[in-house]
Design an enzyme around this catalytic site. Structure first.
Site, PDB file in Angstrom:
ATOM      1  N   LYS A 252     -13.907 -10.266  -0.790  1.00  0.00           N
ATOM      2  CA  LYS A 252     -12.784 -11.021  -1.364  1.00  0.00           C
ATOM      3  C   LYS A 252     -12.809 -12.450  -0.834  1.00  0.00           C
ATOM      4  O   LYS A 252     -13.060 -12.675   0.358  1.00  0.00           O
ATOM      5  CB  LYS A 252     -11.480 -10.311  -0.976  1.00  0.00           C
TER       6      LYS A 252
ATOM      7  N   SER B 218      -3.849  -7.899  -5.512  1.00  0.00           N
ATOM      8  CA  SER B 218      -4.544  -9.162  -5.613  1.00  0.00           C
ATOM      9  C   SER B 218      -6.050  -9.061  -5.437  1.00  0.00           C
ATOM     10  O   SER B 218      -6.772  -9.985  -5.777  1.00  0.00           O
ATOM     11  CB  SER B 218      -3.986 -10.138  -4.579  1.00  0.00           C
TER      12      SER B 218
ATOM     13  N   SER C  58      -2.362  -4.599  -2.318  1.00  0.00           N
ATOM     14  CA  SER C  58      -3.466  -5.307  -2.981  1.00  0.00           C
ATOM     15  C   SER C  58      -4.836  -4.679  -2.881  1.00  0.00           C
ATOM     16  O   SER C  58      -5.768  -5.150  -3.537  1.00  0.00           O
ATOM     17  CB  SER C  58      -3.552  -6.740  -2.466  1.00  0.00           C
TER      18      SER C  58
HETATM   19  N1  GLN Z   1       1.588  -7.487  -5.301  1.00  0.00           N
HETATM   20  C1  GLN Z   1       2.093  -7.823  -4.011  1.00  0.00           C
HETATM   21  C2  GLN Z   1       2.434  -9.293  -3.962  1.00  0.00           C
HETATM   22  O1  GLN Z   1       2.321  -9.927  -4.948  1.00  0.00           O
HETATM   23  C3  GLN Z   1       1.121  -7.449  -2.945  1.00  0.00           C
HETATM   24  C4  GLN Z   1       0.032  -8.422  -2.760  1.00  0.00           C
HETATM   25  C5  GLN Z   1      -0.872  -8.067  -1.640  1.00  0.00           C
HETATM   26  O2  GLN Z   1      -0.882  -6.929  -1.155  1.00  0.00           O
HETATM   27  N2  GLN Z   1      -1.608  -9.052  -1.171  1.00  0.00           N
HETATM   28  O3  GLN Z   1       2.784  -9.805  -2.962  1.00  0.00           O
END
Ligand code: GLN
Length: 485
Positions: A73, A148, A172
């Site tokens: 990532k 994400s 994410s």
């Molecule tokens: N969907 C969640 C957010 O938008 C989690 C994102 C994540 O785990 N980085 O914050």
């Protein structure tokens, strides 16, 4: 060995083929670099050539997993390689150091294939917040891969990488793994060093593997975890991680949080969830109802705490030290114009929310209260784990949704995190495994459904064992059909 066999093998199988001399690590790397070059999912933001892939890699490490390339990532700092965190503001930023997580994989002999696309600063559940365009779900190119870590999930599911590294702050790793039909593990907070991982919400961020199966997740975790002098929150876990081998779930108790499983859950997802709990019972596990009475406030607390931490973490992007710089007329206009042009709308929304929640006069009402809710959620889990060994839920309330379907309404988007956020707030490990497929509510092709299992802090080994036994019983073998739009 035929190339399609290599590309179909799991990472653990590939490591075995390399160790047995069936395929050389060179051939393996070439095959995967060729695959990555064909990326039609916008999964990669940067692709390595051979020399870059091998930088810092010990090819003769002899460590488990040696020779198996990994996709990373784009939130992990990599010496000499662009690192954007999916943001314009870091365009052109080349870090002078490498994150501990990636260094450990390199030291284990794993080349890096490329850096994967992601929601800007890991804020999002669909990858549509990337400044570099959305990632397409390999099952249906008209749908999101989740976020994400959407790039990491899509390249593994689409066979553009054997496995990938992602990060999880509120879901994410688990949610995109579920939406793409692969395995995603968020370890206990502190299990793996966060050094060199660009910070979103420091009290929640944790990296982990996105893989073809549970064994691969165990293998990558075993290389990643451990104490790091560079991260004071990292913990050395005794005993390491073994590859799982459990064949049943005899005597194990699984709790379903009755108060969480309800509203907003798609019928198809519910059906797969019920089939999976039946599979647990066939393996000798018992299903019990448990209470997590504060978890339905998880999203509200998370969307105060995470933006609050993000607003301070992102203060450093001011045009002085990293990436882009707009306007050099005077200091204040440089700050304003750099941040105005560099951050996308979701990041700005969260900086504003977080700054407001932390401002004097409102601090107690928002941040202080959210912290207290977090403590209550932690206590709920403590209590539940007095009764059961694991907590199980669907990973996501829906299957992969259409591109653009939820971008107009942040709250609807945030509801994707209903089942994943409580574990993040509690800091406990949780895994998502593919459990079946279901058609989306509005009609459309069959899409993967994830099943989440959570365990007490640092119980990764028993979590992996349970997931492994269940994975075998489920026997999920479907491959993405690559429906193009
Ligand atoms: N969907 C969640 C957010 O938008 C989690 C994102 C994540 O785990 N980085 O914050």
């Amino acid at each position: 060995m035929a190339e399609h066999e290599l590309l179909a093998a799991t990472a653990t199988e590939t490591a075995g083929l390399i160790a047995d001399g069936v395929v050389s690590s060179d051939e393996c790397l070439n095959a995967w670099l060729d695959r990555a070059a064909e990326d039609r999912l916008n999964g990669y933001l940067w692709k390595a050539d051979r020399a870059a892939a091998m930088r810092g890699v010990d090819p003769d490490s002899g460590a488990p997993g040696a020779g198996v390339p990994v996709a990373v990532k784009d939130i992990f700092c990599t010496t000499g390689v662009p690192t954007t965190a999916g943001s314009r503001i870091l365009e052109g930023y080349i870090p002078p150091y490498t994150s501990t997580a990636l260094s450990r994989l390199s030291a284990s002999g794993m080349p890096m294939i490329g850096k994967t696309n992601m929601d800007e600063f890991a804020m999002g559940s669909s990858n549509e917040n990337s400044a570099y365009g959305p990632v397409l779900n390999p099952w249906d190119h008209g749908r999101v891969p989740g976020g994400s870590s959407g790039g990491s999930a899509a390249v593994v599911a689409g066979r553009l990488a054997p496995w990938a590294l992602g990060t999880d702050t509120g879901g994410s790793i688990r949610q995109p793994a579920a939406l793409c039909g692969i395995v995603g593990l968020k370890p206990t907070y502190g299990a793996i060093s966060r050094y060199g991982m660009i910070a979103f919400a420091s009290s929640l961020d944790q990296c982990g593997p996105l893989t073809r199966d549970v064994t691969d997740a165990a293998l990558m975790l075993s290389r990643l975890q451990g104490r790091d002098e560079m991260d004071s929150t990292s913990v050395g876990i005794e005993g390491g991680v073994e590859l799982p081998s459990a064949v049943d779930l005899n005597g194990l108790r699984f709790g379903i949080p009755a108060d969480l499983i309800g509203e907003g859950l798609e019928a198809g997802v519910r059906k797969v969830f019920e089939q999976t709990t039946a599979a647990i019972e066939r393996l000798g596990g018992s299903i019990e109802s448990i209470a997590l009475p504060h978890s339905d406030h998880g999203i509200s607390a998370y969307y105060v705490l995470a933006p609050a931490e993000a607003s301070t973490n992102l203060a450093r992007y001011d045009g002085v030290r990293y990436g882009m710089r707009e306007s050099e007329d005077d200091l204040v206009s440089m700050y304003e114009e750099t941040r105005g042009a560099g951050f996308g709308p979701e990041v700005k929304r969260r900086i504003m929310l977080g700054t407001y929640a932390l401002s004097s006069g409102y601090y107690e009402a928002y941040y202080g209260r959210a912290q207290r809710v977090r403590t209550m959620i932690v206590r709920d889990f403590d209590k539940a784990f007095g009764q059961v060994d694991f907590v199980v839920t669907p990973t996501s309330p829906t299957v992969a949704f259409g591109l653009g379907e939820k971008t107009g309404d942040p709250w609807t988007m945030y509801l994707n995190d209903l089942y994943t956020v409580p574990m993040s707030l509690a800091g406990i490990p949780a895994i998502s495994i593919p459990a079946g497929t279901a058609g989306p509510a509005g009609g459309g092709p069959e899409l993967p459904v994830g099943f989440q299992i959570a365990a007490p802090a640092f119980a990764e080994q028993s979590l992996l064992e349970a997931a492994f036994a269940l994975e075998r019983e489920i026997g999920f073998e479907q491959e993405p059909q690559e429906v193009e739009r």
